[in-house]
Design an enzyme around this catalytic site. Sequence first.
Site, mmCIF file in Angstrom:
data_model
loop_
_atom_site.group_PDB
_atom_site.id
_atom_site.type_symbol
_atom_site.label_atom_id
_atom_site.label_comp_id
_atom_site.label_asym_id
_atom_site.label_seq_id
_atom_site.Cartn_x
_atom_site.Cartn_y
_atom_site.Cartn_z
ATOM 1 N N CYS A 111 -9.614 -4.935 2.210
ATOM 2 C CA CYS A 111 -9.590 -3.749 3.084
ATOM 3 C C CYS A 111 -10.982 -3.192 3.380
ATOM 4 O O CYS A 111 -11.139 -2.347 4.259
ATOM 5 C CB CYS A 111 -8.719 -2.669 2.460
ATOM 6 S SG CYS A 111 -7.096 -3.289 1.987
ATOM 7 N N HIS A 247 -10.010 4.029 5.685
ATOM 8 C CA HIS A 247 -8.968 3.011 5.542
ATOM 9 C C HIS A 247 -7.613 3.704 5.346
ATOM 10 O O HIS A 247 -7.500 4.674 4.601
ATOM 11 C CB HIS A 247 -9.298 2.113 4.344
ATOM 12 C CG HIS A 247 -8.226 1.130 4.030
ATOM 13 N ND1 HIS A 247 -7.678 0.323 4.981
ATOM 14 C CD2 HIS A 247 -7.581 0.848 2.865
ATOM 15 C CE1 HIS A 247 -6.745 -0.434 4.423
ATOM 16 N NE2 HIS A 247 -6.669 -0.130 3.140
ATOM 17 N N ASN A 277 -0.512 -0.231 6.578
ATOM 18 C CA ASN A 277 -1.802 -0.661 6.035
ATOM 19 C C ASN A 277 -2.106 -2.074 6.545
ATOM 20 O O ASN A 277 -1.463 -3.031 6.131
ATOM 21 C CB ASN A 277 -1.730 -0.640 4.503
ATOM 22 C CG ASN A 277 -3.020 -1.090 3.849
ATOM 23 O OD1 ASN A 277 -3.921 -1.601 4.517
ATOM 24 N ND2 ASN A 277 -3.112 -0.914 2.548
HETATM 25 O O1 UT7 Z 1 -5.191 -1.163 1.009
HETATM 26 C C1 UT7 Z 1 -5.376 -1.631 -0.277
HETATM 27 C C2 UT7 Z 1 -5.365 -0.557 -1.226
HETATM 28 N N1 UT7 Z 1 -4.025 -0.201 -1.590
HETATM 29 C C3 UT7 Z 1 -3.760 1.047 -1.876
HETATM 30 O O2 UT7 Z 1 -4.594 1.890 -1.754
HETATM 31 C C4 UT7 Z 1 -2.403 1.389 -2.436
HETATM 32 C C5 UT7 Z 1 -2.552 2.499 -3.438
HETATM 33 N N2 UT7 Z 1 -1.303 2.856 -4.076
HETATM 34 C C6 UT7 Z 1 -0.330 3.536 -3.414
HETATM 35 O O3 UT7 Z 1 -0.453 3.837 -2.233
HETATM 36 C C7 UT7 Z 1 0.884 3.963 -4.191
HETATM 37 O O4 UT7 Z 1 0.664 3.699 -5.566
HETATM 38 C C8 UT7 Z 1 2.184 3.267 -3.745
HETATM 39 C C9 UT7 Z 1 2.587 3.808 -2.384
HETATM 40 C C10 UT7 Z 1 1.998 1.776 -3.678
HETATM 41 C C11 UT7 Z 1 3.319 3.607 -4.728
HETATM 42 O O5 UT7 Z 1 3.465 5.007 -4.831
HETATM 43 P P1 UT7 Z 1 3.578 5.676 -6.279
HETATM 44 O O6 UT7 Z 1 3.759 7.120 -6.040
HETATM 45 O O7 UT7 Z 1 2.372 5.250 -7.064
HETATM 46 O O8 UT7 Z 1 4.918 5.069 -6.832
HETATM 47 P P2 UT7 Z 1 5.128 4.214 -8.173
HETATM 48 O O9 UT7 Z 1 4.587 2.852 -8.020
HETATM 49 O O10 UT7 Z 1 4.675 5.035 -9.330
HETATM 50 O O11 UT7 Z 1 6.703 4.141 -8.232
HETATM 51 C C12 UT7 Z 1 7.492 5.324 -8.437
HETATM 52 C C13 UT7 Z 1 8.950 4.924 -8.379
HETATM 53 C C14 UT7 Z 1 9.307 3.741 -9.258
HETATM 54 O O12 UT7 Z 1 10.593 3.938 -9.749
HETATM 55 P P3 UT7 Z 1 10.829 4.533 -11.241
HETATM 56 O O13 UT7 Z 1 10.155 3.536 -12.154
HETATM 57 O O14 UT7 Z 1 10.170 5.870 -11.246
HETATM 58 O O15 UT7 Z 1 12.300 4.581 -11.344
HETATM 59 C C15 UT7 Z 1 9.330 2.569 -8.303
HETATM 60 O O16 UT7 Z 1 10.177 1.538 -8.734
HETATM 61 O O17 UT7 Z 1 9.289 4.534 -7.045
HETATM 62 C C16 UT7 Z 1 9.886 3.224 -7.063
HETATM 63 N N3 UT7 Z 1 9.525 2.543 -5.824
HETATM 64 C C17 UT7 Z 1 10.249 2.676 -4.711
HETATM 65 N N4 UT7 Z 1 11.369 3.358 -4.421
HETATM 66 C C18 UT7 Z 1 11.844 3.277 -3.165
HETATM 67 C C19 UT7 Z 1 8.464 1.744 -5.586
HETATM 68 N N5 UT7 Z 1 8.471 1.334 -4.311
HETATM 69 C C20 UT7 Z 1 9.568 1.883 -3.754
HETATM 70 C C21 UT7 Z 1 10.126 1.858 -2.454
HETATM 71 N N6 UT7 Z 1 11.247 2.549 -2.210
HETATM 72 N N7 UT7 Z 1 9.551 1.153 -1.446
#
Ligand code: UT7
Length: 320
Positions: A111, A247, A277
């Site tokens: 990225c 980004h 993204n």
């Molecule tokens: O461009 C390259 C750089 N990339 C980035 O900058 C990405 C940076 N990270 C992020 O943007 C975020 O971490 C994400 C958007 C990827 C994830 O958001 P988060 O708030 O960190 O969620 P999480 O991974 O902590 O997941 C929270 C919950 C989990 O469930 P439990 O364990 O709390 O029951 C996940 O399984 O949300 C669940 N989850 C989803 N639920 C519905 C993860 N993805 C999804 C989804 N839909 N698509």
Amino acid sequence: MGFRIIGTGRSVPQRAVSNDEIAKFVDTSDEWISQRTGIKNRYISVGETLNQLSAQASEKAMEMAGVTADSIDLIIVGTLSPDRIIPSAACELQAAIGAKNAVAFDINAACSGFLFALQIANGFFATGGAKRALLVGAEVLSKMTDWTDRGTCVLFGDGAGACIVDYDKDATVTFSSGSDGTKGDALCIDNRPLNNLFIKNEAPLDHTHMDGQEVFKFAVKTVPRAIEDAMMKAGIKAEDVDVFLLHQANLRIIESVAKRLKRPMELFPLIMSEFGNMSAACVPVLLDIQVRNGTLQRGMQTVMAGFGAGLTWSAAVFVY
Ligand code: UT7
């Protein structure tokens, strides 16, 4: 010395895919994706190649700049998803647009790819290696996405952004770039498995893996620091900046950067809602939109920043 951006362009696949449509295939919802990321839509290739998207974006940039392909003497494509391993996407782009006088190569900084390309071009300008560059950030990430993994497949989109950049001895630009390879596993895709006369390997091709929280923490800490460092080198403060082109990985990351820099969100244009993204394509597509809708005007103090797999990051400060 520095550069002047004289033309920009973008191209995305025709097929728009909404959050609701993705929710038909994986256990997710428009509400979750919108609230956690700011993404509502993305464009996904149903046949468009990286070369086609790059060439369309480049043609538009050349048209805006009023220049012909044979006047370009450097082409750099930032990409992690080229159509082929060799030849490079940049060499294929060179052939597609007829830029016969250019030296062409790709860089893979995920990225941060477009920002790294800008910094490399500036180095070519400084050493007399080029006077006009075509810089492209382009991705067809959909072919590397695990469409059963809701943690990643909701995030990414395909697209290309391009700009024509001329050497300008009177301009100034400062950069702050870096990498941390020790955190590489936080966002990775393995290459094809080792398979030769002496070792047999039936492993399938790998897809994107991400530790979202690890990358999130890295981004909110590192991006403001890089921007502050680039601003310090330029002798300016955050209050002097007219626009921050960041980004577009996650709305919450951009909100955090704005808060840390104590600047209002109005100065941070957002496109992730429509495009998702697009890795290296995000910043040049965002740039093109700002130029074409008249938001980015000549003389504006501009910050650009990218961050992502590697881990890598880069910020640039210049006057548009
Ligand atoms: O461009 C390259 C750089 N990339 C980035 O900058 C990405 C940076 N990270 C992020 O943007 C975020 O971490 C994400 C958007 C990827 C994830 O958001 P988060 O708030 O960190 O969620 P999480 O991974 O902590 O997941 C929270 C919950 C989990 O469930 P439990 O364990 O709390 O029951 C996940 O399984 O949300 C669940 N989850 C989803 N639920 C519905 C993860 N993805 C999804 C989804 N839909 N698509």
